[in-house]
Design a protein around this motif. Structure first.
Motif, PDB file in Angstrom:
ATOM      1  N   ASP A  91       0.818  -1.216   0.000  1.00  0.00           N
ATOM      2  CA  ASP A  91       0.000   0.000   0.000  1.00  0.00           C
ATOM      3  C   ASP A  91       0.854   1.270   0.000  1.00  0.00           C
ATOM      4  OD1 ASP A  91       0.961  -0.217   2.569  1.00  0.00           O
ATOM      5  OD2 ASP A  91      -0.968   0.142   3.563  1.00  0.00           O
ATOM      6  N   THR A  92       2.151   1.135  -0.243  1.00  0.00           N
ATOM      7  CA  THR A  92       3.021   2.304  -0.353  1.00  0.00           C
ATOM      8  C   THR A  92       2.683   3.085  -1.619  1.00  0.00           C
ATOM      9  OG1 THR A  92       4.815   1.139   0.787  1.00  0.00           O
ATOM     10  CG2 THR A  92       5.422   3.075  -0.530  1.00  0.00           C
ATOM     11  N   ARG A  93       2.410   4.387  -1.470  1.00  0.00           N
ATOM     12  CA  ARG A  93       2.128   5.209  -2.638  1.00  0.00           C
ATOM     13  C   ARG A  93       3.413   5.491  -3.411  1.00  0.00           C
ATOM     14  NH1 ARG A  93      -0.035   8.373   1.156  1.00  0.00           N
ATOM     15  NH2 ARG A  93       1.461   9.983   0.523  1.00  0.00           N
ATOM     16  N   LEU A  94       3.274   5.806  -4.687  1.00  0.00           N
ATOM     17  CA  LEU A  94       4.449   6.037  -5.509  1.00  0.00           C
ATOM     18  C   LEU A  94       5.235   7.267  -5.062  1.00  0.00           C
ATOM     19  CD1 LEU A  94       3.395   5.110  -9.155  1.00  0.00           C
ATOM     20  CD2 LEU A  94       4.438   3.694  -7.372  1.00  0.00           C
ATOM     21  N   ASP A  95       4.561   8.296  -4.553  1.00  0.00           N
ATOM     22  CA  ASP A  95       5.318   9.445  -4.059  1.00  0.00           C
ATOM     23  C   ASP A  95       6.123   9.069  -2.820  1.00  0.00           C
ATOM     24  OD1 ASP A  95       2.598   9.401  -2.858  1.00  0.00           O
ATOM     25  OD2 ASP A  95       3.343  11.110  -1.708  1.00  0.00           O
ATOM     26  N   GLN A  96       5.612   8.119  -2.012  1.00  0.00           N
ATOM     27  CA  GLN A  96       6.379   7.645  -0.866  1.00  0.00           C
ATOM     28  C   GLN A  96       7.535   6.764  -1.316  1.00  0.00           C
ATOM     29  OE1 GLN A  96       2.991   5.848   1.006  1.00  0.00           O
ATOM     30  NE2 GLN A  96       2.782   7.493   2.497  1.00  0.00           N
ATOM     31  N   LEU A  97       7.293   5.930  -2.337  1.00  0.00           N
ATOM     32  CA  LEU A  97       8.366   5.101  -2.878  1.00  0.00           C
ATOM     33  C   LEU A  97       9.502   5.980  -3.407  1.00  0.00           C
ATOM     34  CD1 LEU A  97       9.461   2.305  -3.609  1.00  0.00           C
ATOM     35  CD2 LEU A  97       8.195   2.471  -5.774  1.00  0.00           C
TER      36      LEU A  97
END
Length: 213
Positions: free
Chosen positions: A49-55
Motif C-alpha cells: 500500500d506504499t504510494r508512488l510518491d512515498q516510494l
C-alpha cells in the motif's frame, strides 16, 4: 482513470486492484541503477500500500540522494510523478497510486527516473510477494551494493569521470573532486542497516497514509 491505463487488461487490472486493496502484502523489489558499472543495486521489502510518491522518497534515501530534482515512474507506458510538460509529456500527477496498483506479480517491472539533467534511471523488478512478518516494520533494505552517485555529478558519463579522478592521485582533477565530494566518498560503501534507519526516521516524520505536499 490512471489505474485503467496502468493495467490495460481488465482481468489483470481486477486481480491487481483486489490484491492491493484487500490484503496487505510485502513486495520484494530489486532496484538497479541502469548503465552504471560496476552495478549499483538495492533489495527492498516494501508494503503493497506504499504510494508512488512515498516510494520516491524511499528510493532517494536508499540511493543517498537529496530529492533536489524532478522525478517520474513509468509503468505500462504511463508516467506518474512531479515532472512538468517542459521535461516529460503526459505525466500524471496523481499521488494516490499504490505500488500494488502497478506491480503485483513476480517479474513485474517499474522504471524510476530521477534528475532529467543527469538522467538517472532505476529498474525496479518485483522479485517476490510475501506475507508481512510480525514484529517487522516496513520498508526494509535487505542488502545492496555500492554507494549511489553524488547529486549533480553529471550522469553516467560524469560519474565515470568522477570515479577515475577520485581513484588516481596523479589525475589533474583529483584534488578538486576529492574536495567536491567532501573528502570521504567511498564508491564501494553501502550500509543497508543505515538505509533502514533512515526509513524509520522518514516514516516517523511522514507516516504511511499522509500525502506529500
Amino acid at each position: 482513470a490512471l489505474r485503467d491505463l496502468l493495467a490495460p487488461e481488465p482481468s489483470l487490472r481486477e486481480r491487481r486492484l483486489h490484491r492491493g486493496r484487500t490484503r496487505l502484502s510485502i513486495l520484494q523489489l530489486k532496484c538497479t541503477l541502469k548503465r552504471v558499472k560496476p552495478p549499483i543495486w538495492r533489495r527492498l521489502l516494501v508494503r503493497s500500500d506504499t504510494r508512488l510518491d512515498q516510494l520516491h522518497h524511499i528510493l532517494q534515501l536508499v540511493m543517498g540522494w537529496s530529492d533536489s530534482h524532478l522525478y517520474e515512474f513509468v509503468a505500462n507506458g504511463v508516467a506518474v510523478g512531479n515532472a512538468d510538460e517542459d521535461w516529460s509529456d503526459d505525466v500524471e500527477h496523481e499521488l494516490d497510486v499504490n505500488l500494488a496498483d502497478v506491480v503485483s506479480v513476480a517479474g513485474d517491472r517499474l522504471l524510476y527516473r530521477y534528475d532529467f539533467g543527469d538522467g538517472w534511471e532505476c529498474d525496479l523488478v518485483l522479485e517476490d510477494v510475501l506475507d508481512p512478518q510480525p514484529g517487522f516494520e516496513y520498508p526494509l533494505c535487505v542488502t545492496g551494493r555500492r554507494a549511489g552517485p553524488p547529486e549533480d555529478v553529471g550522469g553516467v558519463w560524469g560519474y565515470a569521470q568522477f570515479l577515475a579522478a577520485l581513484a588516481d592521485p596523479t589525475h589533474p582533477d583529483h584534488k578538486q573532486q576529492v574536495h567536491w565530494a567532501g573528502g570521504d566518498f567511498d564508491p564501494e560503501q553501502f550500509d543497508p542497516d543505515r538505509a533502514t534507519a533512515l526509513f524509520r526516521q522518514f516514516l516517523h516524520d511522514r507516516p504511511l497514509g499522509e500525502a506529500s505536499r
